[in-house]
Write an enzyme that holds these catalytic residues in place. Structure first.
Site, PDB file in Angstrom:
ATOM      1  N   GLY A   1       8.562 -12.680  -4.657  1.00 48.85           N
ATOM      2  CA  GLY A   1       8.137 -13.266  -5.923  1.00 48.85           C
ATOM      3  C   GLY A   1       7.298 -14.523  -5.779  1.00 48.85           C
ATOM      4  O   GLY A   1       7.257 -15.339  -6.696  1.00 48.85           O
TER       5      GLY A   1
ATOM      6  N   ARG B   1       6.317  -0.178  -7.255  1.00 55.28           N
ATOM      7  CA  ARG B   1       6.633   1.109  -7.874  1.00 55.28           C
ATOM      8  C   ARG B   1       5.339   1.755  -8.372  1.00 55.28           C
ATOM      9  O   ARG B   1       4.456   1.046  -8.875  1.00 55.28           O
ATOM     10  CB  ARG B   1       7.542   0.915  -9.104  1.00 55.28           C
ATOM     11  CG  ARG B   1       8.902   0.361  -8.820  1.00 55.28           C
ATOM     12  CD  ARG B   1       9.883   1.406  -8.390  1.00 55.28           C
ATOM     13  NE  ARG B   1       9.920   2.562  -9.272  1.00 55.28           N
ATOM     14  CZ  ARG B   1      10.459   3.735  -8.916  1.00 55.28           C
ATOM     15  NH1 ARG B   1      10.966   3.896  -7.721  1.00 55.28           N
ATOM     16  NH2 ARG B   1      10.468   4.755  -9.767  1.00 55.28           N
ATOM     17  N   ILE B   2       5.268   3.062  -8.249  1.00 52.52           N
ATOM     18  CA  ILE B   2       4.151   3.779  -8.857  1.00 52.52           C
ATOM     19  C   ILE B   2       4.521   4.023 -10.311  1.00 52.52           C
ATOM     20  O   ILE B   2       5.640   4.461 -10.617  1.00 52.52           O
ATOM     21  CB  ILE B   2       3.890   5.109  -8.107  1.00 52.52           C
ATOM     22  CG1 ILE B   2       3.337   4.783  -6.716  1.00 52.52           C
ATOM     23  CG2 ILE B   2       2.931   5.992  -8.883  1.00 52.52           C
ATOM     24  CD1 ILE B   2       3.189   5.973  -5.807  1.00 52.52           C
TER      25      ILE B   2
ATOM     26  N   HIS C   1      -3.386  -6.941  -5.702  1.00 52.78           N
ATOM     27  CA  HIS C   1      -3.283  -6.059  -4.534  1.00 52.78           C
ATOM     28  C   HIS C   1      -3.889  -6.783  -3.328  1.00 52.78           C
ATOM     29  O   HIS C   1      -4.952  -7.390  -3.444  1.00 52.78           O
ATOM     30  CB  HIS C   1      -4.021  -4.747  -4.803  1.00 52.78           C
ATOM     31  CG  HIS C   1      -3.900  -3.773  -3.678  1.00 52.78           C
ATOM     32  ND1 HIS C   1      -2.733  -3.088  -3.412  1.00 52.78           N
ATOM     33  CD2 HIS C   1      -4.775  -3.409  -2.715  1.00 52.78           C
ATOM     34  CE1 HIS C   1      -2.905  -2.334  -2.341  1.00 52.78           C
ATOM     35  NE2 HIS C   1      -4.140  -2.512  -1.906  1.00 52.78           N
TER      36      HIS C   1
ATOM     37  N   THR D   1      -1.767 -16.953   0.402  1.00 52.36           N
ATOM     38  CA  THR D   1      -2.072 -18.284  -0.153  1.00 52.36           C
ATOM     39  C   THR D   1      -3.244 -18.191  -1.127  1.00 52.36           C
ATOM     40  O   THR D   1      -3.290 -18.932  -2.116  1.00 52.36           O
ATOM     41  CB  THR D   1      -2.406 -19.322   0.952  1.00 52.36           C
ATOM     42  OG1 THR D   1      -3.560 -18.894   1.651  1.00 52.36           O
ATOM     43  CG2 THR D   1      -1.259 -19.501   1.920  1.00 52.36           C
ATOM     44  N   GLN D   2      -4.161 -17.281  -0.870  1.00 52.53           N
ATOM     45  CA  GLN D   2      -5.285 -17.078  -1.804  1.00 52.53           C
ATOM     46  C   GLN D   2      -4.826 -16.353  -3.061  1.00 52.53           C
ATOM     47  O   GLN D   2      -5.294 -16.639  -4.167  1.00 52.53           O
ATOM     48  CB  GLN D   2      -6.409 -16.278  -1.116  1.00 52.53           C
ATOM     49  CG  GLN D   2      -7.044 -17.011   0.036  1.00 52.53           C
ATOM     50  CD  GLN D   2      -7.583 -18.375  -0.370  1.00 52.53           C
ATOM     51  OE1 GLN D   2      -8.349 -18.489  -1.326  1.00 52.53           O
ATOM     52  NE2 GLN D   2      -7.169 -19.417   0.317  1.00 52.53           N
ATOM     53  N   GLU D   3      -3.896 -15.406  -2.890  1.00 55.31           N
ATOM     54  CA  GLU D   3      -3.350 -14.699  -4.055  1.00 55.31           C
ATOM     55  C   GLU D   3      -2.771 -15.702  -5.045  1.00 55.31           C
ATOM     56  O   GLU D   3      -2.931 -15.571  -6.264  1.00 55.31           O
ATOM     57  CB  GLU D   3      -2.262 -13.708  -3.621  1.00 55.31           C
ATOM     58  CG  GLU D   3      -2.776 -12.565  -2.773  1.00 55.31           C
ATOM     59  CD  GLU D   3      -1.686 -11.545  -2.457  1.00 55.31           C
ATOM     60  OE1 GLU D   3      -0.879 -11.239  -3.338  1.00 55.31           O
ATOM     61  OE2 GLU D   3      -1.647 -11.064  -1.304  1.00 55.31           O
TER      62      GLU D   3
HETATM   63  C1  GAR Z   1       1.672  -9.556  -2.383  1.00 50.80           C
HETATM   64  O1  GAR Z   1       0.919  -9.683  -1.209  1.00 50.80           O
HETATM   65  C2  GAR Z   1       1.024  -8.555  -3.322  1.00 50.80           C
HETATM   66  O2  GAR Z   1      -0.376  -8.598  -3.296  1.00 50.80           O
HETATM   67  C3  GAR Z   1       1.538  -7.252  -2.777  1.00 50.80           C
HETATM   68  O3  GAR Z   1       2.879  -7.507  -2.456  1.00 50.80           O
HETATM   69  C4  GAR Z   1       3.029  -8.886  -2.102  1.00 50.80           C
HETATM   70  C5  GAR Z   1       4.138  -9.476  -2.946  1.00 50.80           C
HETATM   71  O4  GAR Z   1       4.439 -10.782  -2.539  1.00 50.80           O
HETATM   72  N1  GAR Z   1       1.393  -6.203  -3.731  1.00 50.80           N
HETATM   73  C6  GAR Z   1       1.113  -4.933  -3.421  1.00 50.80           C
HETATM   74  O5  GAR Z   1       1.012  -4.536  -2.280  1.00 50.80           O
HETATM   75  C7  GAR Z   1       0.959  -4.009  -4.612  1.00 50.80           C
HETATM   76  N2  GAR Z   1       0.236  -2.825  -4.270  1.00 50.80           N
HETATM   77  P1  GAR Z   1       5.277 -11.730  -3.513  1.00 50.80           P
HETATM   78  O6  GAR Z   1       6.518 -10.947  -3.946  1.00 50.80           O
HETATM   79  O7  GAR Z   1       5.645 -12.897  -2.637  1.00 50.80           O
HETATM   80  O8  GAR Z   1       4.409 -12.104  -4.673  1.00 50.80           O
END
Ligand code: GAR
Length: 199
Positions: free
Chosen positions: A14, A101-102, A119, A182-184
């Protein structure tokens, strides 16, 4: 439609959710956009992010997909749970943040135009899992992350934001994932704020 109630779906750490929550607080999304983080929902009871959300005073819910006989039944129950946090005057903006989840087409259709995902790749490259290892194996010099509107096709839909990260010679999937993450944490809150400011 002016989305006001933000519901965030997670499955694990999260950290994207936490980044969104912190930005919403720092930039006072409530005063600025009339938008509130209404709930964080996980399909896994042990998702670490639930603890952080609870500490922030955000409603948390768990809906275990394993308790449902079909994908359709789970999605229907999830939809009902999510929609409890919205109303006709304050519709839900649904934010997928590491929700692994899909989703069924009916679910995606229900939230059409108000459903976002992040993503860890530069879509349309590398939809699906193991994005960083696949990018290293393919010899990519740059990778990244994408915030997009969700459509029925997995990891597709109109792109709202992207961040680019260089691949370094000694990178592993883990080191790359950490730098992309970190960019996300920067682009996801920003993309949501941009959306809220336009509605
Ligand atoms: C993140 O890197 C997100 O982009 C990826 O899961 C990670 C969750 O991290 N999502 C996917 O792969 C969706 N297809 P977080 O729980 O620390 O945010």
């Amino acid at each position: 439609m002016s989305v006001k109630q933000i519901v965030i779906l997670i499955s694990g750490g999260g950290s994207n959710m936490a980044a969104i929550v912190k930005t919403a607080k720092r930039d006072d999304w409530q005063a600025r956009y009339g938008a509130k983080i209404a709930a964080v929902i996980s399909n896994k009871a042990d998702a670490k992010g639930l603890l952080f959300a609870g500490q922030q005073g955000i409603a948390t819910e768990v809906l275990d997909h394993k308790a449902f006989a079909s994908r359709e039944a789970f999605d229907a129950a999830l939809m009902a749970l999510i929609d409890r946090f919205g109303s006709p005057d304050a519709p839900v903006l649904l934010v997928l943040a590491g929700f692994m989840r899909i989703l069924t087409p009916g679910f995606v259709q229900h939230y059409a135009g108000r459903l976002l995902n992040i993503h860890p790749s530069l879509l349309p490259a590398f939809p699906g899992l193991h994005t960083h290892q696949r990018a290293i194996d393919a010899g990519c010099k740059f990778v990244g992350a994408t915030v997009h509107q969700v459509t029925a096709e997995l990891d597709h839909g109109p792109i709202l934001a992207q961040a680019v990260v260089p691949v370094l010679p000694d990178d592993t999937a883990e080191s790359l994932a950490a730098r992309v993450l970190t960019q996300e944490h920067l682009i996801y809150p920003q993309a949501i704020a941009d959306l809220l400011s336009k509605k």
